[in-house]
Write a protein that holds these residues in place. Structure first.
Motif, PDB file in Angstrom:
ATOM      1  N   LEU A 252      50.058  41.618  37.124  1.00  0.00           N
ATOM      2  CA  LEU A 252      48.687  42.007  36.784  1.00  0.00           C
ATOM      3  C   LEU A 252      47.665  41.026  37.350  1.00  0.00           C
ATOM      4  O   LEU A 252      46.476  41.147  37.075  1.00  0.00           O
ATOM      5  N   SER A 253      48.141  40.060  38.123  1.00  0.00           N
ATOM      6  CA  SER A 253      47.257  39.015  38.639  1.00  0.00           C
ATOM      7  C   SER A 253      47.094  39.116  40.149  1.00  0.00           C
ATOM      8  O   SER A 253      48.045  39.413  40.879  1.00  0.00           O
ATOM      9  N   SER A 254      45.890  38.836  40.608  1.00  0.00           N
ATOM     10  CA  SER A 254      45.616  38.863  42.049  1.00  0.00           C
ATOM     11  C   SER A 254      45.879  37.513  42.706  1.00  0.00           C
ATOM     12  O   SER A 254      45.941  37.428  43.937  1.00  0.00           O
ATOM     13  N   ASP A 255      46.037  36.469  41.901  1.00  0.00           N
ATOM     14  CA  ASP A 255      46.235  35.130  42.467  1.00  0.00           C
ATOM     15  C   ASP A 255      47.371  34.362  41.789  1.00  0.00           C
ATOM     16  O   ASP A 255      47.511  33.155  41.990  1.00  0.00           O
ATOM     17  N   ASP A 256      48.166  35.089  40.957  1.00  0.00           N
ATOM     18  CA  ASP A 256      49.256  34.452  40.198  1.00  0.00           C
ATOM     19  C   ASP A 256      48.758  33.320  39.321  1.00  0.00           C
ATOM     20  O   ASP A 256      49.493  32.361  39.043  1.00  0.00           O
ATOM     21  N   PHE A 257      47.512  33.452  38.868  1.00  0.00           N
ATOM     22  CA  PHE A 257      46.938  32.397  38.025  1.00  0.00           C
ATOM     23  C   PHE A 257      46.154  33.017  36.859  1.00  0.00           C
ATOM     24  O   PHE A 257      46.711  33.235  35.788  1.00  0.00           O
ATOM     25  N   VAL A 258      44.876  33.302  37.055  1.00  0.00           N
ATOM     26  CA  VAL A 258      44.061  33.842  35.957  1.00  0.00           C
ATOM     27  C   VAL A 258      43.356  35.153  36.319  1.00  0.00           C
ATOM     28  O   VAL A 258      42.947  35.900  35.422  1.00  0.00           O
ATOM     29  N   HIS A 259      43.196  35.422  37.604  1.00  0.00           N
ATOM     30  CA  HIS A 259      42.420  36.602  38.003  1.00  0.00           C
ATOM     31  C   HIS A 259      43.261  37.878  37.952  1.00  0.00           C
ATOM     32  O   HIS A 259      44.480  37.834  38.099  1.00  0.00           O
ATOM     33  N   HIS A 260      42.565  38.997  37.740  1.00  0.00           N
ATOM     34  CA  HIS A 260      43.242  40.268  37.544  1.00  0.00           C
ATOM     35  C   HIS A 260      43.174  41.135  38.798  1.00  0.00           C
ATOM     36  O   HIS A 260      42.236  41.027  39.594  1.00  0.00           O
TER      37      HIS A 260
END
Length: 281
Positions: A252-260
């Motif tokens: 569900l992440s676009s950056d494998d961090f915090v963004h969706h």
């Protein structure tokens, strides 16, 4: 003797003739009865067929009525969603900006088409009242000026992910950050006092990117205190974070961090805001 024999023959002939006629008459009667029964069966079968046809037709009509009712319900729901969100404002950082980029796409629902977004990458609670805030009508300005010009019925705010790093270290507390958040809410209320304000809590990060200075435990603690403060500020708290679970799924992440990514917006954000509107009075 011959005369007597002739009489006997005639009597026998007459009896045979009568018997034959009786047999013929009985046969005719039996045939007529059989035909009458066949006619009755045909009538009954026809009646049953008509009854079945009427029953089937009735069921079809009922089904059509149900379908029409469903269509009407769906149309009413879509109209309620449109009325709830048209001209309303979503305020936030890069995560909200991602939602703003998702909404114009063909797979996004039409009831979000007329939402106004005031978003800015790397923006947050500590910079919420800066004069070079989100762009509105081609100009970067204080978010309160933009909201004051729009005067929406509803404002949805999602800020704070950029302040989560290092939160809880000496001199940088949740209490201090919430005090700053409260000042921003007070300023927004002053700019557009008739608007209803919704505060969206902070969503988690992926497990692999957690550190001692940026953790889901800190995000959870912040959200708990944020919820309590929303009652103090007189705004509505929206728990979007729980829909993602304790950690953000990398899918569900676009950056494998915090963004969706679009999957997160379509499968979590859209249903969340759909339910919010449909459950509202």
């Amino acid at each position: 003797m011959n005369k007597r024999a002739n009489r006997v023959y005639w009597l026998l002939f007459i009896m045979v003739l009568i018997l034959g006629v009786s047999i013929i008459i009985d046969g005719i009667r039996a045939k007529k009865h059989e035909n009458d029964n066949s006619a009755v069966q045909v009538i009954e079968t026809t009646a049953q067929t008509e009854s079945t046809t009427e029953s089937t037709t009735g069921e079809t009509t009922t089904s059509e009525d149900a379908t029409e009712g469903t269509t009407l319900d769906e149309a009413a729901a879509n109209q309620k969603l449109k009325d709830f969100y048209d001209g309303q404002v979503f305020v936030g950082d890069s995560i909200m900006d991602g939602f703003a980029r998702y909404v114009p796409k063909t797979e996004a629902p039409e009831w979000l088409n007329n939402v106004i977004f005031l978003t800015k990458v790397s923006w947050g609670i500590n910079t919420a009242l800066d004069d070079d805030g989100p762009m509105y009508q081609g100009k970067a300005q204080n978010v309160c000026d933009s909201l004051g010009a729009i005067k929406p019925e509803r404002i949805f705010i999602n800020l704070g992910i950029n302040e989560m790093r290092g939160l809880g270290t000496p001199g940088y507390s949740i209490e201090k950050l919430l005090n700053t958040y409260g000042e921003a809410i007070a300023a927004i209320k002053e700019a557009t006092p008739s608007s209803k304000i919704y505060i969206i809590n902070i969503t988690p990060c992926t497990e692999e990117k957690e550190t001692a200075l940026f953790s889901n435990a800190t995000i959870k603690e912040f959200n708990e205190d944020l919820k309590a403060q929303c009652d103090v500020w007189g705004v509505e708290y929206l728990d979007l974070a729980s829909k993602f679970g304790d950690v953000l799924d990398p899918e569900l992440s676009s950056d494998d961090f915090v963004h969706h990514n679009d999957k997160a917006y379509s499968e979590i954000w859209v249903p969340f805001f759909r339910n919010l509107a449909l459950e509202s009075e």
